[in-house]
Design a protein around this motif. Sequence first.
Motif, short mmCIF file in Angstrom:
data_model
loop_
_atom_site.label_atom_id
_atom_site.label_comp_id
_atom_site.label_asym_id
_atom_site.label_seq_id
_atom_site.Cartn_x
_atom_site.Cartn_y
_atom_site.Cartn_z
N ILE A 134 0.81 -1.22 -0.17
CA ILE A 134 -0.06 -0.09 -0.16
C ILE A 134 0.75 1.16 -0.05
N GLN A 135 2.07 1.24 0.46
CA GLN A 135 3.16 2.25 0.58
C GLN A 135 3.59 2.71 -0.94
N ASN A 136 3.33 1.81 -1.75
CA ASN A 136 3.81 1.99 -3.35
C ASN A 136 2.79 3.12 -3.79
N PRO A 137 3.58 3.94 -4.54
CA PRO A 137 2.76 5.40 -5.08
C PRO A 137 1.73 4.93 -6.18
N ILE A 138 1.90 3.74 -6.93
CA ILE A 138 0.79 3.60 -8.00
C ILE A 138 -0.32 2.68 -7.19
N VAL A 139 -0.23 2.26 -6.18
CA VAL A 139 -1.37 1.36 -5.38
C VAL A 139 -2.39 2.20 -4.87
N ASP A 140 -3.62 1.90 -5.33
CA ASP A 140 -4.68 2.55 -4.64
C ASP A 140 -5.36 1.91 -3.47
#
Length: 287
Positions: free
Chosen positions: A141-147
């Motif tokens: 969830i910390q990844n910038p492309i993950v919603d």
Amino acid sequence: MMLFYLSEAVKLFKRSPLGSFITIITTAIAVGITTFAFLLIFLSNNISEKLKSNVEINVFLKENYSSDDKINFENFLRGNNIIKKFNFISKEEAEKKFIYETGESFKDILDVNPLPASYKLYLKPKFVDENKIEELKKQIIQNPIVDDVVFDYSTLLRILNIINKLSTFVYLIAILLFVLSVYLVFSNSKLVIKSREKTYNTMKLIGTKLFSIRFPILLNGIIIGLISSLMVIIVVFFAFYLLQKLYPFINIGVSLYFIYSLILLLGLILGLSGSYIAARSITLQFN
């Protein structure tokens, strides 16, 4: 000589008929439940592995992301030792799946495709537990492309806990009955030895070897184990026979012979263990 030992072993049943009967019945129950416990543990492990291997985590992506961001995210997934494999589902594939499953299209209402691109993650079975999954979700969830990250694991974990508890409960009962059966064979053999004390003293006086005194007792225990095993095999045979009559599509195959072998082995171990412990009390000293 073997016939003499066998006849002596059979005579021991007459010394304690009630005790022998109770021992045989208890041993049969112990063999049956122990066999069931082994099979249940084997089946529960297989079921658990299959359930865990089908665990899926859905990762939904944001609308705008670059190809580099996507590559970096996939490298992260490949480098994670919890993840077995993953599949990318584009917006177009998600739309086709939606139409296939529902038979409806949202294009009559909306001009754009509202379904997000996503990843479907499959985990390695040995890493499927609540703590590891929660930790993985936090990292993703910390990844910038993950919603969003969606995984409803509560039902699955509840099923796995029930399977483990049931297996443990049956296993403990099997161990208890196993020990009780060995003790009953031991006690019955001790009673027989006590009732034949004068006979054994006479045999010692005329120089009979210790093996010749102990061996009929061991054979008696083996016979008890075999009779108990045969009783269980008959019950299992008719149970599977009725099962196949009711459900002809069930194919037992080689597994049934494995079950019979396991039952015979358990019966022999139970009968021999108790009688061996009792027979060791016999020495060449006079009582």
